[in-house]
Motif scaffolding. Structure first.
Motif, PDB file in Angstrom:
ATOM      1  N   UNK A 191       0.820  -1.220   0.000  1.00 22.65           N
ATOM      2  CA  UNK A 191       0.000   0.000   0.000  1.00 22.65           C
ATOM      3  C   UNK A 191       0.855   1.272   0.000  1.00 22.65           C
ATOM      4  N   UNK A 192       2.006   1.221   0.671  1.00 20.00           N
ATOM      5  CA  UNK A 192       2.820   2.436   0.829  1.00 20.00           C
ATOM      6  C   UNK A 192       4.038   2.464  -0.085  1.00 20.00           C
ATOM      7  N   UNK A 193       4.208   1.427  -0.888  1.00 21.62           N
ATOM      8  CA  UNK A 193       5.426   1.319  -1.693  1.00 21.62           C
ATOM      9  C   UNK A 193       5.603   2.514  -2.632  1.00 21.62           C
ATOM     10  N   UNK A 194       4.541   2.918  -3.317  1.00 20.33           N
ATOM     11  CA  UNK A 194       4.652   4.029  -4.268  1.00 20.33           C
ATOM     12  C   UNK A 194       5.054   5.330  -3.576  1.00 20.33           C
ATOM     13  N   UNK A 195       4.507   5.556  -2.368  1.00 15.57           N
ATOM     14  CA  UNK A 195       4.853   6.775  -1.625  1.00 15.57           C
ATOM     15  C   UNK A 195       6.318   6.758  -1.200  1.00 15.57           C
ATOM     16  N   UNK A 196       6.813   5.577  -0.811  1.00 22.54           N
ATOM     17  CA  UNK A 196       8.219   5.440  -0.412  1.00 22.54           C
ATOM     18  C   UNK A 196       9.136   5.733  -1.596  1.00 22.54           C
ATOM     19  N   UNK A 197       8.825   5.138  -2.735  1.00 19.84           N
ATOM     20  CA  UNK A 197       9.648   5.318  -3.937  1.00 19.84           C
ATOM     21  C   UNK A 197       9.616   6.773  -4.392  1.00 19.84           C
ATOM     22  N   UNK A 198       8.448   7.398  -4.340  1.00 20.71           N
ATOM     23  CA  UNK A 198       8.339   8.792  -4.773  1.00 20.71           C
ATOM     24  C   UNK A 198       9.162   9.714  -3.897  1.00 20.71           C
ATOM     25  N   UNK A 199       9.146   9.482  -2.588  1.00 21.71           N
ATOM     26  CA  UNK A 199       9.920  10.348  -1.685  1.00 21.71           C
ATOM     27  C   UNK A 199      11.413  10.130  -1.877  1.00 21.71           C
ATOM     28  N   UNK A 200      11.855   8.873  -2.024  1.00 26.69           N
ATOM     29  CA  UNK A 200      13.280   8.591  -2.187  1.00 26.69           C
ATOM     30  C   UNK A 200      13.805   9.188  -3.493  1.00 26.69           C
ATOM     31  N   UNK A 201      13.018   9.082  -4.556  1.00 26.01           N
ATOM     32  CA  UNK A 201      13.352   9.721  -5.840  1.00 26.01           C
ATOM     33  C   UNK A 201      14.764   9.350  -6.317  1.00 26.01           C
ATOM     34  N   UNK A 202      15.027   8.035  -6.403  1.00 28.38           N
ATOM     35  CA  UNK A 202      16.346   7.593  -6.871  1.00 28.38           C
ATOM     36  C   UNK A 202      16.289   6.986  -8.268  1.00 28.38           C
ATOM     37  N   UNK A 203      15.124   7.108  -8.920  1.00 28.85           N
ATOM     38  CA  UNK A 203      15.010   6.714 -10.317  1.00 28.85           C
ATOM     39  C   UNK A 203      15.275   5.238 -10.549  1.00 28.85           C
ATOM     40  N   UNK A 204      15.991   4.959 -11.647  1.00 26.12           N
ATOM     41  CA  UNK A 204      16.235   3.585 -12.064  1.00 26.12           C
ATOM     42  C   UNK A 204      17.147   2.820 -11.108  1.00 26.12           C
ATOM     43  N   UNK A 205      17.828   3.539 -10.191  1.00 24.56           N
ATOM     44  CA  UNK A 205      18.696   2.856  -9.228  1.00 24.56           C
ATOM     45  C   UNK A 205      17.897   1.998  -8.260  1.00 24.56           C
ATOM     46  N   UNK A 206      16.580   2.190  -8.221  1.00 24.77           N
ATOM     47  CA  UNK A 206      15.736   1.360  -7.357  1.00 24.77           C
ATOM     48  C   UNK A 206      15.884  -0.117  -7.692  1.00 24.77           C
TER      49      UNK A 206
ATOM     50  N   UNK B 114      16.513   5.104   3.062  1.00 20.78           N
ATOM     51  CA  UNK B 114      16.260   4.806   4.474  1.00 20.78           C
ATOM     52  C   UNK B 114      15.249   5.778   5.070  1.00 20.78           C
ATOM     53  N   UNK B 115      15.388   7.061   4.771  1.00 27.75           N
ATOM     54  CA  UNK B 115      14.463   8.055   5.325  1.00 27.75           C
ATOM     55  C   UNK B 115      13.062   7.852   4.756  1.00 27.75           C
ATOM     56  N   UNK B 116      12.976   7.549   3.454  1.00 31.81           N
ATOM     57  CA  UNK B 116      11.673   7.355   2.827  1.00 31.81           C
ATOM     58  C   UNK B 116      10.907   6.216   3.477  1.00 31.81           C
ATOM     59  N   UNK B 117      11.615   5.132   3.825  1.00 32.65           N
ATOM     60  CA  UNK B 117      10.951   4.016   4.510  1.00 32.65           C
ATOM     61  C   UNK B 117      10.539   4.424   5.921  1.00 32.65           C
ATOM     62  N   UNK B 118      11.438   5.070   6.647  1.00 28.53           N
ATOM     63  CA  UNK B 118      11.196   5.394   8.055  1.00 28.53           C
ATOM     64  C   UNK B 118       9.972   6.285   8.249  1.00 28.53           C
ATOM     65  N   UNK B 119       9.765   7.234   7.342  1.00 26.24           N
ATOM     66  CA  UNK B 119       8.660   8.177   7.529  1.00 26.24           C
ATOM     67  C   UNK B 119       7.329   7.619   7.052  1.00 26.24           C
ATOM     68  N   UNK B 120       7.341   6.435   6.469  1.00 27.15           N
ATOM     69  CA  UNK B 120       6.096   5.867   5.957  1.00 27.15           C
ATOM     70  C   UNK B 120       5.620   4.654   6.746  1.00 27.15           C
TER      71      UNK B 120
END
Length: 455
Positions: free
Chosen positions: A132-147, A163-169
């Motif tokens: 459910x929260x994966x898209x929000x985590x990826x959007x905040x991290x904003x690391x592009x294709x390195x994901x 790490x921060x994107x996961x922690x805040x979600x």
């Protein structure tokens, strides 16, 4: 903010056994197994923390400061549960989202996508919640294709983002940050701090370790000074940061004296000669009651600052200032030893200790005064023009130079809160924060309208 503690620490200590050589570790293992009850030790104890008592209430934002090795990270790891205490009791009532060592909880061989799932699961999210929260985590991290690449290929900034994107979600009740944001770029840091502010407003408890004291003063409701594994002070961010800086810059031979003063709660004397004249020169521009109670003079290393004051262009001493008007920030400096590459500075601070601006007499070493001999007195005048909102402010004064036999410049004298002054309000003031970004100009609102045509 609830009065009930969400984190309670009682008499907590953490001890490590230090061995001089690897064989001593083996000997100790043999003694422990074969000679039970033996007092023979092949190690020495190192207490990273000792007898720490602390309550943190729900919704508080607490900053922890201290020099390297003071026990800050150890305390956070004990609270997170990644370390166990040697003594004492520790109770945490809520889910924790920790940002400790860079990349902690990440498998370097896994991709960013896989590590998001792994880290979120470690922090207590179910598989459905992660999806459910994966898209929000990826959007905040904003690391592009390195994901989709292994984390071992990530830069330190990418580690921090993910790490921060996961922690805040993870909807944690407690967020713990241990210098993890220092590696991010400015844009990402601003994004993180904006999210931290939102979490504060929603009632999240935040523990924040940073060497950036201005951030501690701006973000935190309360601060703690740790040194050699014990709490020296627990109080307001402004007071704690001031003592932390005094401890950091104390001469080697006087550090213990400074430490004992802070621990005992003794207030440093504030000699009246350090805060300038009190005689009013112009009643409409000088208020003799504006005398700081927090003046704090650092130990002198060969220079002494005297008579800090502000004068207007008519050479009158003033402390009620007009926004954008020009002034001189003045003081005298007496030297009792030879000092080279000397420069002078001042800092303007808000009432909460936040640094708003500074002025330096020389921007590079070749512009500083090459040598000053003992017995010299200099009169320093630094230009001052304040684009600040109406309110009360404080000024520091400092001298920097190179001592005989040394290679690097040091602070040879500094006075914190040397002077107190006010910026006066202007009619129809539209400024709600510290800095006036209008440049004295008025807003212009233009109207345009379209005439409707009947077709």
């Amino acid at each position: 903010m609830s009065s009930d503690p969400i984190i309670s620490v009682r008499g907590v200590g953490k001890c490590y056994n230090l061995y001089e050589k690897p064989s001593d570790r083996l000997k100790q293992m043999m003694v422990n197994r074969l000679a039970r009850g033996s007092r023979k030790r092949f190690y020495r104890e190192h207490w990273a923390l000792r007898q720490v008592n602390l309550d943190i209430r729900c919704g508080e934002t607490v900053g922890i400061v201290g020099e390297n090795g003071s026990g800050k990270s150890t305390l956070l790891q004990l609270i997170c549960g990644t370390l166990t205490p040697t003594e004492g009791e520790l109770q945490v009532n809520g889910r924790i989202a920790p940002l400790l060592q860079l990349g902690a909880g990440f498998n370097p061989e896994f991709t960013g996508r896989e590590n998001v799932a792994l880290n979120a699961a470690i922090l207590g999210l179910s598989a459905d919640e992660i999806d459910e929260r994966f898209d929000a985590i990826v959007a905040f991290a904003d690391i592009g294709e390195m994901l989709e690449q292994p984390v071992k290929l990530y830069s330190s900034g990418m580690h921090s983002r993910l790490a921060f994107a996961v922690a805040i979600n993870v909807d944690a009740e407690i967020l713990i940050v241990d210098e993890a944001l220092a590696v991010g770029d400015e844009g990402f840091q601003r994004k993180c701090f904006a999210r931290i502010e939102a979490m504060r407003s929603s009632g999240t408890t935040i523990l924040f370790v940073s060497h950036a004291t201005a951030t501690i003063q701006e973000l935190c409701d309360r601060a703690i000074l740790l040194d050699k594994g014990e709490i020296l002070q627990d109080g307001t961010p402004n007071a704690v940061v001031k003592n932390y800086q005094r401890l950091t810059y104390a001469p080697h031979g006087r550090r213990d004296e400074e430490r004992n003063r802070i621990k005992s709660g003794t207030v440093h004397p504030s000699p009246s000669v350090l805060i300038g004249e009190k005689k009013a020169i112009s009643e409409d521009a000088f208020d003799p009651s504006l005398v700081p109670l927090t003046t704090d003079a650092y130990p002198s290393l060969g220079a002494h600052i005297r008579n800090v004051r502000i004068r207007n262009m008519e050479n009158e001493q003033v402390n009620l200032l007009q926004r954008f008007s020009p002034y001189w920030y003045e003081y005298e400096v007496e030297f009792d030893r030879q000092i080279s590459n000397v420069s002078f500075a001042m800092v303007v601070k808000a009432i909460n200790g936040l640094r708003l601006g500074s002025q330096v007499s020389s921007s590079s070493p070749d512009q500083s005064i090459s040598v000053i001999t003992p017995g010299t007195t200099l009169h320093v005048k630094l230009p001052l023009q304040l684009p600040l909102s109406a309110g009360t402010y404080f000024g520091n004064a400092g001298v920097v130079g190179i001592l005989p036999g040394e290679a690097e410049p040091v602070i040879v004298h500094r006075i914190v809160d040397a002077i107190m002054f006010k910026v006066l309000p202007v009619p129809s003031d539209r400024i709600h924060f510290h800095v006036d970004v209008t440049g004295g100009l008025s807003p212009i609102i233009s109207y345009s309208s379209r005439q409707r045509t009947n077709g």
